[in-house]
Design a protein around this motif. Structure first.
Motif, mmCIF file in Angstrom:
data_model
loop_
_atom_site.group_PDB
_atom_site.id
_atom_site.type_symbol
_atom_site.label_atom_id
_atom_site.label_comp_id
_atom_site.label_asym_id
_atom_site.label_seq_id
_atom_site.Cartn_x
_atom_site.Cartn_y
_atom_site.Cartn_z
ATOM 1 N N GLU A 247 20.649 14.978 16.490
ATOM 2 C CA GLU A 247 20.623 15.038 15.033
ATOM 3 C C GLU A 247 19.291 14.537 14.494
ATOM 4 O O GLU A 247 18.760 15.060 13.518
ATOM 5 C CB GLU A 247 21.768 14.204 14.456
ATOM 6 N N LYS A 248 18.764 13.505 15.175
ATOM 7 C CA LYS A 248 17.492 12.942 14.736
ATOM 8 C C LYS A 248 16.347 13.920 14.956
ATOM 9 O O LYS A 248 15.437 14.062 14.127
ATOM 10 C CB LYS A 248 17.239 11.637 15.485
ATOM 11 N N GLU A 249 16.390 14.570 16.127
ATOM 12 C CA GLU A 249 15.316 15.505 16.459
ATOM 13 C C GLU A 249 15.475 16.858 15.782
ATOM 14 O O GLU A 249 14.513 17.627 15.680
ATOM 15 C CB GLU A 249 15.285 15.721 17.977
ATOM 16 N N LYS A 250 16.698 17.125 15.323
ATOM 17 C CA LYS A 250 16.987 18.441 14.757
ATOM 18 C C LYS A 250 16.130 18.741 13.537
ATOM 19 O O LYS A 250 15.558 19.836 13.415
ATOM 20 C CB LYS A 250 18.460 18.521 14.399
ATOM 21 N N LYS A 251 16.041 17.763 12.647
ATOM 22 C CA LYS A 251 15.296 17.999 11.406
ATOM 23 C C LYS A 251 13.819 18.239 11.696
ATOM 24 O O LYS A 251 13.190 19.108 11.083
ATOM 25 C CB LYS A 251 15.477 16.817 10.476
ATOM 26 N N ILE A 252 13.282 17.435 12.647
ATOM 27 C CA ILE A 252 11.873 17.623 13.000
ATOM 28 C C ILE A 252 11.649 19.006 13.604
ATOM 29 O O ILE A 252 10.689 19.723 13.290
ATOM 30 C CB ILE A 252 11.428 16.516 13.990
#
Length: 556
Positions: free
Chosen positions: A282-287
């Motif tokens: 989820e954290k890496e998804k936006k990036i």
């Protein structure tokens, strides 16, 4: 003709006519059998696809039952017009195996003795005579037996003969098996047909054929039924046939128990893994989404720019190629089938007129797409200079000048930092319409002339225009030929014959192209173009086009 109007005769060449006294005329032509209903004025046409042994009909006679006996270029057939013709069931074809003097018969060489009913048909090797009432069908329903069962090419050891077996059990290690089978009908055993299927593996029965064996590899674990049916020489089928049940024992790692264990283990593992990875993902998804959007937009813009440039290049190339009006002006009875592989093409055609001679060229440049299109621009410009500006109309002289022009344009044969071996293959005709004379010269291509139903191939020189050249000067041969009314000339690049397709994904091949031209050459030239395009599209199917396609047909 029937190709233009479906409610018309199939061909203008009529070889024979029979009046069946029921309001029907049966008309034999060089392209099919026609039934003309005098009352409704409607035509029904039968071809080889409907059961005829040949589309070329030579003679028609009728027996007392109303059956038509038809001689052709491939034997004699008996046609029952009173039944529904399903998959050719109304036709029974006789060949040399049935006692015919030969497969080819003569037009108009047929006669019937009205008193005795005896029929006579004359062919290239003599005359056949027979009484239709004495020719009976083989009504025997042939028994079917499995005669051999092999594993890895060797006969399998069994407690009883395979012909008596109803069930066999195999291991998954038996991954290559084969069956042989036979139909017990010996009248004309070489005409017996077989069809087989494997329930649980095949969706349909195999097409009927004389093949009496079949192999299977790597059968998955499970239950199957191998079935065979057969027909005698007159098409009487044993629909029940024979069947044998097969059980293949799978390896332990393909059993339901193992699958269940794997599924449960996978669920637990995946669930645990997902819980651990969800937070990080989820954290890496936006990036990642932001980077993907930026990259996607960048690639889309680049792709749009490149495509727009190539589309504009196509407009330029289309503007340089002869228009339909120009083609019709120079060659009213002609066609051009032009199908680039990519947006722009390395194949191109040139047509023009100079000093009373009409000139046409079919050119295949090195490569396709953008590189090929650059070469086509060079070729078009050079042909304009050589023919229209310099007034050269002899094909061999045109090719010599074109060869030197390409070498000069690409600096071939000079000591430069950039070495190129690009060139082009070309077939070029120069025609005097009034004299019906055609001059021809080519580089690695050839000219096809169909005259009087026969095909003639005029070979060109075995070296290209431009490219690597060890000889000091290339001398091109100039061929001269005089044509007859109705003769058709064909020039083409190698793209049509090299197209992959068909059931086995093989090349179309030049032989099939020749056969298609022979079959179509009597049609109007625009209709020939449509038929050639349909043939190659049907052949290609889902396969990608491998090269530019160019076919030119001209009749004078």
């Amino acid at each position: 003709q029937h190709q233009k109007n479906k409610n018309s005769i199939s061909d203008n060449q009529v070889n024979c006519i029979y009046d069946d006294r029921k309001g029907n005329l049966w008309i034999g032509t060089s392209i099919g059998l026609n039934k003309f209903n005098i009352k409704t004025e409607n035509f029904t046409v039968y071809y080889e696809a409907n059961g005829l042994p040949s589309n070329y009909i030579c003679g028609i006679l009728a027996d007392k039952r109303g059956d038509l006996w038809i001689s052709s270029n491939n034997g004699i057939t008996r046609f029952n017009p009173n039944i529904n013709n399903v998959d050719g069931s109304a036709f029974k074809n006789f060949t040399t195996h049935d006692g015919l003097q030969g497969k080819e018969f003569n037009v108009g060489s047929y006669f019937q003795n009205r008193k005795t009913g005896e029929m006579f048909f004359g062919g290239l090797n003599g005359i056949n005579s027979f009484y239709p009432d004495n020719i009976t069908d083989n009504k025997h329903v042939p028994p079917v037996y499995i005669t051999s069962f092999k594993k890895f090419g060797k006969e399998a050891e069994m407690d009883t003969a395979i012909s008596d077996k109803k069930f066999i059990e195999l291991s998954y290690k038996d991954n290559f098996i084969s069956f042989e089978f036979v139909a017990l009908d010996y009248l004309f055993p070489e005409k017996n047909l077989y069809s087989f299927t494997m329930d649980g593996l095949d969706n349909n029965w195999s097409p009927p054929s004389r093949r009496h064996y079949v192999s299977y590899t790597n059968l998955p674990g499970g239950d199957y039924v191998f079935r065979v049916k057969a027909s005698n020489s007159d098409g009487i089928w044993n629909e029940k046939g024979i069947a044998i049940h097969i059980k293949v024992i799978p390896p332990w790692w393909k059993t339901n128990t193992f699958y269940t264990f794997c599924v449960l283990f996978s669920i637990v593992f995946v669930f645990s893994f997902i819980r651990l990875r969800t937070a990080k993902i989820e954290k890496e998804k936006k990036i990642l989404e932001q980077k993907v959007e930026e990259r996607t937009a960048e690639l889309a813009q680049k792709n749009k720019d490149i495509t727009s440039s190539i589309q504009y290049a196509k407009r330029i190339q289309d503007a340089i190629l002869p228009t339909r009006e120009q083609i019709q002006k120079h060659f009213p009875d002609s066609f051009v089938l032009f199908k680039p592989k990519d947006i722009v093409s390395g194949d191109f055609y040139w047509m023009g007129e100079k000093n009373g001679r009409k000139i046409a060229a079919c050119v295949d440049c090195t490569g396709h797409g953008v590189p090929g299109a650059f070469m086509s621009m060079i070729g078009t410009n050079l042909l304009n200079q050589i023919i229209l500006e310099n007034g050269i109309t002899e094909p061999a002289a045109i090719l010599s000048a074109l060869n030197q022009g390409v070498r000069n344009a690409l600096k071939q044969g000079t000591q430069t930092e950039i070495e190129t071996t690009d060139g082009m293959d070309i077939a070029l005709c120069s025609m005097d319409i009034a004299k019906k004379e055609v001059q021809f010269s080519s580089a690695l291509r050839h000219l096809i002339v169909i005259s009087g139903g026969k095909i003639e191939k005029i070979e060109g020189n075995k070296f290209p225009i431009g490219g690597a050249q060890l000889d000091a000067e290339r001398i091109f041969t100039n061929h001269v030929r005089f044509l007859n009314k109705g003769d058709v000339l064909y020039m083409f690049s190698d793209g049509y014959a090299d197209q992959f397709g068909g059931e086995k994904g093989k090349k179309f091949m030049i032989k099939r192209l020749y056969e298609a031209l022979i079959k179509l050459h009597l049609l109007p030239l625009p209709e020939q173009r449509m038929q050639l395009e349909k043939i190659i599209e049907d052949w290609k199917g889902k396969h990608a086009q491998v090269d530019d396609i160019l076919v030119i047909g001209i009749s004078i």
